[in-house]
Design a protein around this motif. Structure first.
Motif: not given
Length: 508
Positions: A147-158
């Protein structure tokens, strides 16, 4: 030194006297401690490593056309803010941890515990980031890291698209404002030019040049008027029968010769123009004067020849021609006078308006300057809008930042803690220390004299002798059994320690 040695020996004797008490405490502490260590939950740990590739080929290609986003800074900030409260709460919802929280306090405790167990690491030189989490549930460990990995990847473009749209909207609003300013400035300049059209430059010619041209035209018209009047007077004198017209003493200007007169008039105009630029000693002026003198001399010679060949010209048809020429000369003089009058009025009007020209030019320059500033800002904003659109599209392009999972999170099969072998050894050491300390305390609480020296030191009296214990055979057997039992109890303690250690090593 002897006193210290004697005290140490006395303490050891007291501990040995209450060795069974120490043994019981050792067994109690060891068994309770080992049970407690064995009941500790297993601690599972998993981690994920991700490589962020920010070296895109689009950056050097578009660096001169638009502002390229600083992806390194974005990723660095995101890695530092990954453990923010909203992100951790989102992780709790993703792994269903919030379901077990019955009250707000339970929710806060779960949140604090989760934040304390998550560790984020990274290397700035290679852009490799690691996410680590520990818990007793191996599946939960894997889910939290994922979950943290998903948030990290998505947060860079959000939020990049929204930021780009806001920037473009702001620039559009500014362009609209400057467009209104440009229209207002254009209307102001147009109205000002219409109002002051006579004082403004025409065809790239400023007011000073217009005044100079008007003055030159007036001077040329006056010169032509003088020449026309002289020509008319000459015709009048010929008609009136003035004989000196044909005499050799007549001035060249009084003799009518249209061909030579035209050439002389053209030379005089050229001479006047040269005098406005040069002095009388200039070679062009001297040459023009010389040529005029030659033409006048030729005019006189031709006049003498004509006078000798036609002595009765005053009574010839030539007189009629002279009258026609006089009429034409009068008409020409009148036309030139009208021209001189018009040029005079124009020159006077320009002279009267000369004081207002600097003020009008200054106001026009100010209006043009304001207009150019607004136009320049408008053109810059239009260019910035296109750059902002391109920058927004570039930020949304995933090719600017590539995430590569080096080590994906997995369900751990073996725990990383607690270190039961070390804890079992620590419990054994603590049990031994507790037993020895217990025996020493009992010996201090229930003191006995174990040697004549202790009695002598305690009472200050002379010890005359000692009575030795005479052990019976039954007591000796009982004593040996006690010693064997104590040794077996101590050996059993260490044997039990060996058993728990072996079980721990086999499990791991």
């Amino acid at each position: 030194m002897e006193e210290l040695t004697s005290q140490l020996l006395s303490s050891l004797k007291g501990i040995w006297k209450y060795r069974w008490h120490a043994l019981i405490v050792m067994w109690l502490v060891a068994v309770i401690g080992w049970i407690k260590v064995a009941s500790l939950p297993d601690d599972y740990q998993t981690s994920a490593r991700v490589f962020v590739d920010t070296q895109s080929i689009l950056k050097p290609l578009l660096s001169s056309m638009t502002s390229v986003p600083n992806v390194e800074q974005q990723v660095s900030i995101m890695s530092r803010t990954l453990l923010s409260r909203p992100n951790v709460e989102r992780v709790m919802r993703m792994v269903d941890l919030d379901i077990s929280a019955k009250t707000a306090r339970d929710h806060e405790l779960q949140l604090d515990e989760l934040m304390s167990k998550i560790k984020i690491g990274g290397t700035n030189s290679y852009d490799i980031y690691s996410i680590t989490y520990n818990d007793k549930n191996p599946k939960l460990v894997r889910d939290v890291v994922q979950s943290l990995l998903t948030i990290f990847v998505e947060g860079s473009f959000k939020g990049k698209k929204g930021d780009s749209e806001k920037a473009v909207q702001f620039i559009d609003d500014q362009i609209k404002n400057y467009e209104d300013k440009l229209i207002a400035a254009e209307n102001t300049v147009k109205e000002f030019k219409l109002k002051n059209s006579l004082l403004l430059p025409r065809g790239g010619v400023d007011y000073g040049a217009q005044l100079l041209m008007s003055s030159d035209s007036l001077n040329m018209a006056k010169l032509e008027l003088v020449e026309a009047e002289q020509s008319r007077n000459s015709i009048k004198s010929q008609i009136s029968g003035d004989e000196p017209v044909l005499d050799t003493d007549l001035s060249p200007s009084a003799i009518q010769n249209p061909e030579i007169d035209g050439r002389i008039a053209a030379l005089n105009k050229n001479l006047d123009a040269l005098r406005m630029q040069y002095t009388e000693l200039h070679p062009d002026i001297v040459a023009a004067k010389h040529l005029i003198a030659q033409l006048e001399a030729r005019k006189l010679e031709e006049s003498k020849l004509h006078s000798n060949s036609d002595p009765g010209k005053n009574y010839s048809p030539m007189l009629q021609q002279l009258k026609v020429a006089l009429t034409e000369a009068d008409a020409k003089v009148a036309a030139i006078k009208a021209r001189v009058q018009e040029y005079t009025m124009r020159n006077a009007r320009l002279m009267s308006q000369s004081n207002a020209v600097p003020e009008v030019e200054s106001q026009l320059a100010q209006l043009n300057r304001d207009y150019m500033i607004n136009k320049e800002n408008y053109e810059k904003l239009v260019g910035r809008r296109e750059a902002a659109k391109l920058s927004g599209d570039l930020s949304l392009n995933t090719e600017m930042m590539a995430f590569k999972i080096i080590d994906p999170p997995t369900v751990p099969l073996t725990p990383v803690g607690p270190n039961r072998a070390l804890l079992f050894s620590a419990v054994l050491g603590g049990a031994l220390v507790a037993g020895i300390v217990t025996a020493l305390l009992i010996s201090q609480i229930r003191p006995t004299f174990l040697s004549p020296s202790e009695l002598r030191e305690a009472t200050g009296l002379m010890v005359l002798g000692t009575v030795l214990m005479n052990w019976t055979e039954a007591e000796k057997v009982k004593r040996k059994r006690g010693q064997y039992g104590y040794a077996l109890a101590m050996a059993g303690l260490f044997f039990l320690y060996g058993g728990v250690m072996a079980a721990t090593l086999i499990k791991t």
